[in-house]
Design a protein around this motif. Structure first.
Motif, PDB file in Angstrom:
ATOM      1  N   PRO A 210       0.835  -1.210   0.000  1.00 29.56           N
ATOM      2  CA  PRO A 210       0.000   0.000   0.000  1.00 29.56           C
ATOM      3  C   PRO A 210       0.866   1.255   0.000  1.00 29.56           C
ATOM      4  O   PRO A 210       1.912   1.304   0.655  1.00 29.56           O
ATOM      5  N   ILE A 211       0.440   2.272  -0.725  1.00 26.01           N
ATOM      6  CA  ILE A 211       1.270   3.467  -0.866  1.00 26.01           C
ATOM      7  C   ILE A 211       1.143   4.421   0.313  1.00 26.01           C
ATOM      8  O   ILE A 211       1.933   5.349   0.447  1.00 26.01           O
ATOM      9  N   ASN A 212       0.149   4.204   1.177  1.00 26.23           N
ATOM     10  CA  ASN A 212      -0.029   5.124   2.299  1.00 26.23           C
ATOM     11  C   ASN A 212      -0.331   4.406   3.615  1.00 26.23           C
ATOM     12  O   ASN A 212      -0.775   5.027   4.570  1.00 26.23           O
ATOM     13  N   GLY A 213      -0.116   3.094   3.658  1.00 27.21           N
ATOM     14  CA  GLY A 213      -0.393   2.339   4.871  1.00 27.21           C
ATOM     15  C   GLY A 213      -1.831   1.888   4.995  1.00 27.21           C
ATOM     16  O   GLY A 213      -2.172   1.130   5.901  1.00 27.21           O
ATOM     17  N   PHE A 214      -2.712   2.358   4.091  1.00 29.79           N
ATOM     18  CA  PHE A 214      -4.117   1.954   4.126  1.00 29.79           C
ATOM     19  C   PHE A 214      -4.298   0.765   3.198  1.00 29.79           C
ATOM     20  O   PHE A 214      -3.923   0.806   2.037  1.00 29.79           O
ATOM     21  N   GLY A 215      -4.895  -0.295   3.701  1.00 27.15           N
ATOM     22  CA  GLY A 215      -5.105  -1.484   2.887  1.00 27.15           C
ATOM     23  C   GLY A 215      -4.053  -2.536   3.168  1.00 27.15           C
ATOM     24  O   GLY A 215      -3.066  -2.303   3.853  1.00 27.15           O
TER      25      GLY A 215
END
Length: 243
Positions: A210-215
């Protein structure tokens, strides 16, 4: 490619198809409506002439088109080739998209300045789950000058799930060239039908992070063909388009 190289590729592929079909050279010559001596002359490279009727007979015999037999890629021809395997509903959809693109082409003085942008219209979240999508045209002339033919299309972000990397309303520009280690890629999972924006890490197993820590991250075993087939690598993000 030179004329000699094209003719060599053609003759080699004709012979490959003959052996795949299990024909003798005499049988293949008969199928192509030529003499055995003429066939041997063609496959030995004694002539660089590729007869159009022979090309037609080869297509009828093995389903291979000229661009395949001479190993010279032609994007439009490759697209038509793939369309042979689509269902009727898929063909109607693709034909409708082509019609729209063609109408846009004839109405614009500089159509290359514009790109097609996919806009999810349903519930976009991690996994880019959406009920449907539409296509808009956006002038990306500045980015076309920067990326040239590597720029293929765009995706509009319609939720805040990818913040701070991407905000709602952003357009990310996508290249369908092979995804490299460290790229932010677009991946479609065939099992759930969802598209994921993930940082690609080439390893064993490779990681879609994940690119932003979400998911959730996904781990894909490169050595397992069945596992690799679950994923479609759509392309990678070139940059975020400034509005």
């Amino acid at each position: 490619m030179t004329k000699q190289e094209l003719a060599k590729n053609f003759s080699l592929n004709v012979e490959r198809e003959r052996m795949r079909l299990g024909f003798t050279q005499a049988e293949m010559a008969k199928k192509l409506e030529m003499s055995l001596s003429g066939y041997k002359k063609m496959i030995s490279g004694e002539t660089t002439r590729i007869d159009s009727y022979t090309v037609l007979l080869m297509y009828q015999l093995c389903g291979k088109w000229l661009f395949e037999l001479i190993e010279h890629p032609v994007q439009a021809a490759e697209t038509v080739f793939k369309m042979k395997y689509l269902t009727e509903s898929q063909l109607r959809f693709v034909s409708a998209v082509i019609d729209i693109e063609y109408e846009f082409l004839v109405q614009q003085d500089t159509p290359d300045d514009y790109i097609s942008v996919v806009v999810p219209t349903g519930n976009m979240q991690d996994g880019m789950i959406y009920d449907s999508a539409n296509i808009i045209k956006v002038n990306a002339a500045v980015y076309r000058k920067r990326f040239g033919s590597d720029l293929h299309f765009g995706i509009k972000i319609t939720s805040s799930h990818l913040h701070p990397a991407y905000n709602k309303g952003d357009i990310i520009l996508v290249s369908q060239n092979p995804i490299r280690d460290g790229d932010t890629g677009i991946f479609i999972n065939k099992d759930d039908g969802c598209a994921y924006i993930r940082k690609f890490h080439q390893a064993e197993p490779c990681v879609l992070e994940p690119i932003n820590g979400f998911g959730q991250p996904f781990f894909v075993n490169n050595s397992n063909p069945q596992e690799m087939k679950r994923w479609i690598k759509v392309g990678y993000v070139l940059c975020k388009m400034k509005q």
